[in-house]
Design a protein around this motif. Structure first.
Motif, short mmCIF file in Angstrom:
data_model
loop_
_atom_site.label_atom_id
_atom_site.label_comp_id
_atom_site.label_asym_id
_atom_site.label_seq_id
_atom_site.Cartn_x
_atom_site.Cartn_y
_atom_site.Cartn_z
N ALA A 77 13.26 -3.83 33.90
CA ALA A 77 12.30 -2.75 33.66
C ALA A 77 11.03 -2.84 34.51
CB ALA A 77 11.95 -2.68 32.18
N PRO A 78 10.41 -4.01 34.67
CA PRO A 78 9.20 -4.04 35.49
C PRO A 78 9.47 -3.84 36.99
CG PRO A 78 9.34 -6.01 34.12
CD PRO A 78 10.62 -5.28 33.98
N ARG A 79 10.71 -4.03 37.43
CA ARG A 79 11.02 -3.96 38.85
C ARG A 79 11.41 -2.56 39.33
NH1 ARG A 79 10.86 -9.07 41.55
NH2 ARG A 79 10.41 -10.51 39.87
N ALA A 81 11.19 1.66 39.63
CA ALA A 81 10.09 2.60 39.84
C ALA A 81 9.75 3.32 38.53
CB ALA A 81 10.49 3.62 40.91
N TRP A 82 8.60 3.97 38.53
CA TRP A 82 8.14 4.68 37.33
C TRP A 82 9.02 5.89 37.02
CZ3 TRP A 82 6.89 9.76 37.90
CH2 TRP A 82 6.70 10.21 39.20
N ASN A 83 9.75 6.42 37.99
CA ASN A 83 10.58 7.60 37.76
C ASN A 83 12.05 7.25 37.57
OD1 ASN A 83 10.99 6.85 40.39
ND2 ASN A 83 10.97 8.92 41.21
N VAL A 85 14.84 5.95 34.60
CA VAL A 85 15.07 5.79 33.17
C VAL A 85 16.20 4.78 32.98
CG1 VAL A 85 15.79 6.96 31.05
CG2 VAL A 85 14.33 8.14 32.69
#
Length: 104
Positions: A77-79, A81-83, A85
Motif C-alpha cells: 500500500a505505501p509503495r 501511487a495515490w490513484n 486501488v
C-alpha cells in the motif's frame, strides 16, 4: 430535527447492509491475493509499486490495466501511487486459485 417516516427505515437498513457487505467483500486481506487497479492511464506505476513492496505478480485482472498480486498489504500500500486501488482478489472474479508457487 426531521425524522424519516417509519416506512423508510427498512429500505434504509437494507441499503446500509448491502453497502456494508459489498465493502467487506472487496476489502483487501492483510496478506494473500490482491487485485491492484490503477484508476489513471499509468498502469506501469502500479506494477512498479507492487513489486517494490515485495509482491509477486500472478497475472492480469478482470479490469483494464489491473493486476493480481500476492503479498502483504502493509508493504504494498505505501509503495503504490495515490490513484491505485487495492482490493480483494476473489478466485471467481480473477481466475486465480490462490496457489502461488504451485506447479501446473
Amino acid at each position: 430535527m426531521k425524522f424519516l417516516p417509519s416506512w423508510m427505515l427498512i429500505p434504509a437498513q437494507i441499503a446500509t447492509a448491502t453497502f456494508g457487505l459489498a465493502v467487506l467483500t472487496m476489502w483487501p486481506p492483510a496478506s494473500g491475493s490482491m487485485l491492484v487497479v490503477p484508476l489513471g492511464q499509468d498502469g506501469g506505476a502500479a506494477v512498479q509499486g507492487a513489486l517494490a513492496g515485495g509482491a509477486a505478480l500472478l497475472g492480469t485482472g478482470p479490469f483494464p490495466g489491473s493486476l493480481v498480486v500476492v503479498g502483504d498489504r502493509a508493504r504494498i500500500a505505501p509503495r503504490v501511487a495515490w490513484n491505485v486501488v487495492i482490493m480483494a482478489a476473489p478466485p471467481a472474479g480473477c481466475g486465480v486459485d490462490g496457489g502461488a508457487g504451485k506447479r501446473a
